[in-house]
Design an enzyme around this catalytic site. Structure first.
Site, PDB file in Angstrom:
ATOM      1  CB  SER A 188      -8.885   2.649  -8.042  1.00  0.00           C
ATOM      2  OG  SER A 188      -7.675   2.019  -7.461  1.00  0.00           O
ATOM      3  CB  SER A 189      -4.303   1.819 -11.372  1.00  0.00           C
ATOM      4  OG  SER A 189      -3.484   2.102 -10.393  1.00  0.00           O
ATOM      5  CD  GLN A 190      -5.258   0.608  -4.687  1.00  0.00           C
ATOM      6  OE1 GLN A 190      -6.158  -0.286  -4.216  1.00  0.00           O
ATOM      7  NE2 GLN A 190      -4.867   1.372  -4.282  1.00  0.00           N
ATOM      8  CG  ASP A 203      -0.996   6.730  -3.289  1.00  0.00           C
ATOM      9  OD1 ASP A 203      -2.059   6.786  -3.301  1.00  0.00           O
ATOM     10  OD2 ASP A 203      -0.571   5.717  -3.636  1.00  0.00           O
ATOM     11  NE  ARG A 244      -0.255   6.732   0.048  1.00  0.00           N
ATOM     12  CZ  ARG A 244       0.562   5.953   0.335  1.00  0.00           C
ATOM     13  NH1 ARG A 244       1.494   6.391   1.231  1.00  0.00           N
ATOM     14  NH2 ARG A 244       0.794   4.529  -0.128  1.00  0.00           N
TER      15      ARG A 244
END
Length: 302
Positions: A40-42, A182, A254
């Site tokens: 994850s880029s988070q 996403d 989502r």
């Protein structure tokens, strides 16, 4: 969360995990942390916000989100930049207050525009087609499936190809969503209504989302009669018509929105079980007005 917690520990934070509770105690020491980039880029964004530079040990997925973080820091007077093997940020000083304009969210808009491409026409305003948000890519994705897309300033309109030619249909295509994960649930529904076999690459990180979106999206589409398959990093969908079914959103915002899209373009009635919370709490995580806006566009939802 373990990759992020280990990175914080390497910079001096005290971390403990008991059951479903994570405790993090600072301060951290400004420096560089190593972290994998394929989950994850988070993780990268959170380290940069904490003033920690990042050295990636694997290729970065969802890179546009990290780029947005760097831009936000730079716009607030922080020294931050992309490097050959990650990102650097100065640990000295603090972000300075600024007056900023918050753009419309392309990820949320993508689901409304997808609805237009599936069922008729939808127009969304307040968007910046020239911004850094990676999910602006929904424009090229919709066009790849054969949808009609027009951009006028901050307004975007998406229509089903039949709106111009009654015999026209959505067509299969191949996509790589490693930078825009996403959009996967919406793209999968598009593929399920497109003629032919579509291939969606770059999906391996989908298992780390609010649900395992690879298995959940596959189950959702299979319940409605679509054929799906997964081979390594490629999700394949054989398109055609969808039939109404009982669907489960698994508490994933989502996935819930994708289920609504699928239900609105399916034959018959679809029932959606949020499976993880009240349905309005599920999608409110990112888009509290989702069902209101779908009804505004003509969606028949009870």
């Amino acid at each position: 969360m373990r990759p992020l917690l280990s990175a914080l520990e390497s910079c001096g934070a005290a971390v403990s995990v008991e059951g479903d509770c994570i405790s993090v105690t600072g301060p951290v020491t400004p420096g560089t942390a190593e972290i994998r980039g394929d989950v994850s880029s988070q993780f990268v964004s959170s380290l940069l916000l904490a003033g920690i530079s990042v050295r990636l040990t694997t290729p970065l997925v969802s890179a546009p989100y990290a780029d947005m973080t760097v831009s936000a820091l730079v716009n607030r007077g922080v020294s931050a930049a992309k490097t050959a093997d990650g990102f650097s940020v100065s640990g000295a000083g603090h972000p300075k207050p600024r007056e900023v304009f918050i753009e419309g969210d392309w990820t949320s808009a993508a689901y409304l525009l997808t609805l237009g491409a599936l069922c008729g026409t939808a127009a969304v305003t307040g968007l910046n087609p020239r911004g850094l948000q990676g999910d602006v890519r929904i424009l090229s994705i919709l066009r790849s499936f054969g949808a009609r897309v027009s951009v006028d300033g901050d307004s975007v309109t998406a229509s089903n190809p039949a709106s111009a030619n009654p015999k026209a249909t959505l067509a299969c295509c191949s996509l790589n969503l490693s930078d825009t994960p996403d959009l996967f649930p919406a793209a999968a529904v598009l593929a399920a209504r497109a003629e032919g076999i579509s291939r969606i690459y770059g999906v391996s990180q989908q298992i780390y989302k609010e649900s395992n979106r690879l298995s959940e999206v596959s189950a959702l589409l299979s319940a409605m009669g679509a054929k799906t398959a997964l081979q390594q990093d490629c999700f394949t969908v054989e398109g055609g018509k969808l039939c109404g079914a009982e669907l489960f959103a698994s508490g994933d915002h989502r996935l819930f929105m994708a289920a609504v899209l699928a239900g609105l373009c399916a034959e018959g009635t679809t029932e959606i079980d949020a499976a993880g919370g009240a349905y309005d709490e599920v999608y409110a995580v990112s888009y509290p007005g989702f069902l209101r806006d779908v009804r505004l566009l003509g969606g028949n939802i009870e």
